[in-house]
Scaffold this motif. Structure first.
Motif, PDB file in Angstrom:
ATOM      1  N   SER A  18     140.363  27.166 -41.222  1.00  0.00           N
ATOM      2  CA  SER A  18     140.079  28.456 -40.186  1.00  0.00           C
ATOM      3  C   SER A  18     141.298  29.133 -39.816  1.00  0.00           C
ATOM      4  O   SER A  18     142.373  28.089 -39.377  1.00  0.00           O
ATOM      5  N   LEU A  49     137.160  30.409 -36.224  1.00  0.00           N
ATOM      6  CA  LEU A  49     135.546  29.457 -36.024  1.00  0.00           C
ATOM      7  C   LEU A  49     135.531  29.396 -34.221  1.00  0.00           C
ATOM      8  O   LEU A  49     134.478  29.251 -34.416  1.00  0.00           O
ATOM      9  N   GLY A 103     134.489  23.242 -33.588  1.00  0.00           N
ATOM     10  CA  GLY A 103     135.066  22.302 -34.920  1.00  0.00           C
ATOM     11  C   GLY A 103     135.266  21.156 -34.399  1.00  0.00           C
ATOM     12  O   GLY A 103     136.245  20.730 -33.813  1.00  0.00           O
ATOM     13  N   TRP A 160     132.053  28.254 -45.105  1.00  0.00           N
ATOM     14  CA  TRP A 160     133.308  29.929 -44.966  1.00  0.00           C
ATOM     15  C   TRP A 160     134.116  29.377 -46.108  1.00  0.00           C
ATOM     16  O   TRP A 160     135.535  30.004 -46.119  1.00  0.00           O
ATOM     17  N   ASP A 167     132.826  24.354 -38.898  1.00  0.00           N
ATOM     18  CA  ASP A 167     132.342  24.831 -37.683  1.00  0.00           C
ATOM     19  C   ASP A 167     131.422  24.377 -36.766  1.00  0.00           C
ATOM     20  O   ASP A 167     131.576  22.818 -37.065  1.00  0.00           O
ATOM     21  N   ARG A 168     131.270  24.651 -36.098  1.00  0.00           N
ATOM     22  CA  ARG A 168     130.831  24.257 -34.664  1.00  0.00           C
ATOM     23  C   ARG A 168     129.730  22.746 -34.958  1.00  0.00           C
ATOM     24  O   ARG A 168     129.234  21.386 -34.886  1.00  0.00           O
ATOM     25  N   TYR A 174     140.469  24.424 -37.620  1.00  0.00           N
ATOM     26  CA  TYR A 174     139.540  23.944 -37.693  1.00  0.00           C
ATOM     27  C   TYR A 174     139.138  23.944 -39.488  1.00  0.00           C
ATOM     28  O   TYR A 174     138.678  24.811 -39.869  1.00  0.00           O
TER      29      TYR A 174
END
Length: 183
Positions: free
Chosen positions: A11, A148, A151, A25, A18-19, A15
């Motif tokens: 990102s 994001l 992450g 994505w 993501d978390r 990251y």
């Protein structure tokens, strides 16, 4: 000496997932996917951490016949490519893979010294164990236009900086590739 590449989709805020661990994505467009196929074809060896290996092994051997030609091509490439999987918990691996359970740093040093081609490391945790030992020669970031906010970071915390030289950029519809060489 083999060149070790660490490259992943990332990102804008750095990251690789993501978390929740999601990577939806980072879906590559056709041009970027073909670029990855061509790049992967040129590797002598792929080094994977457990998580990356499990994700890849759960998907690429089972690509349906109605998948795109690019996906079917990568499926064949991935299954045939020699892989080294670093894990303390797995007891076996398949798909032309060798399992290494201890001392990733020493094993990667040995693998680098055994040839003069390209190999890549897949997985942020494995890469994080190699970066402080100056084992990564190139960083390939495929930056997607998304923030994001958390992450798994592409780079680990480091005690000292690593100087890089930008050697290539390339624009795809879904990401911008930044290729850096360690100075």
């Amino acid at each position: 000496m083999r060149t070790l590449i660490y490259g992943l989709g990332v990102s804008v805020d750095g990251y690789i997932n993501d978390r929740d661990g999601g990577i939806n994505w980072t879906v590559p467009d056709e041009e970027l996917h073909q670029f990855h196929n061509d790049r992967f074809r040129g590797l002598e060896l792929a080094l994977n951490g457990r998580r990356v290996y499990e994700l890849m092994a759960a998907h690429w051997p089972y690509v349906p016949e109605d998948a795109s030609p690019i996906e079917r091509e990568f499926s064949s490439l991935w299954m045939a490519k020699p892989k080294v999987v670093f894990s303390r918990t797995l007891t076996e691996v398949g798909w032309n893979s060798t399992l290494v359970g201890a001392n990733a740093v020493e094993e990667v040093r040995r693998l680098k010294s055994e040839g003069d081609g390209l190999m890549e490391v897949g997985g942020a945790i494995l890469a994080a164990s190699l970066i402080p030992h100056n084992l990564i020669d190139e960083y390939h970031l495929y930056v997607s236009p998304v923030i994001l906010g958390g992450g798994t970071p592409f780079f680990p915390d480091l005690e000292k900086r690593i100087r890089l030289r930008l050697t290539e950029t390339r624009q795809f519809n879904t990401a911008t590739m930044l290729r850096y060489r360690v100075d």
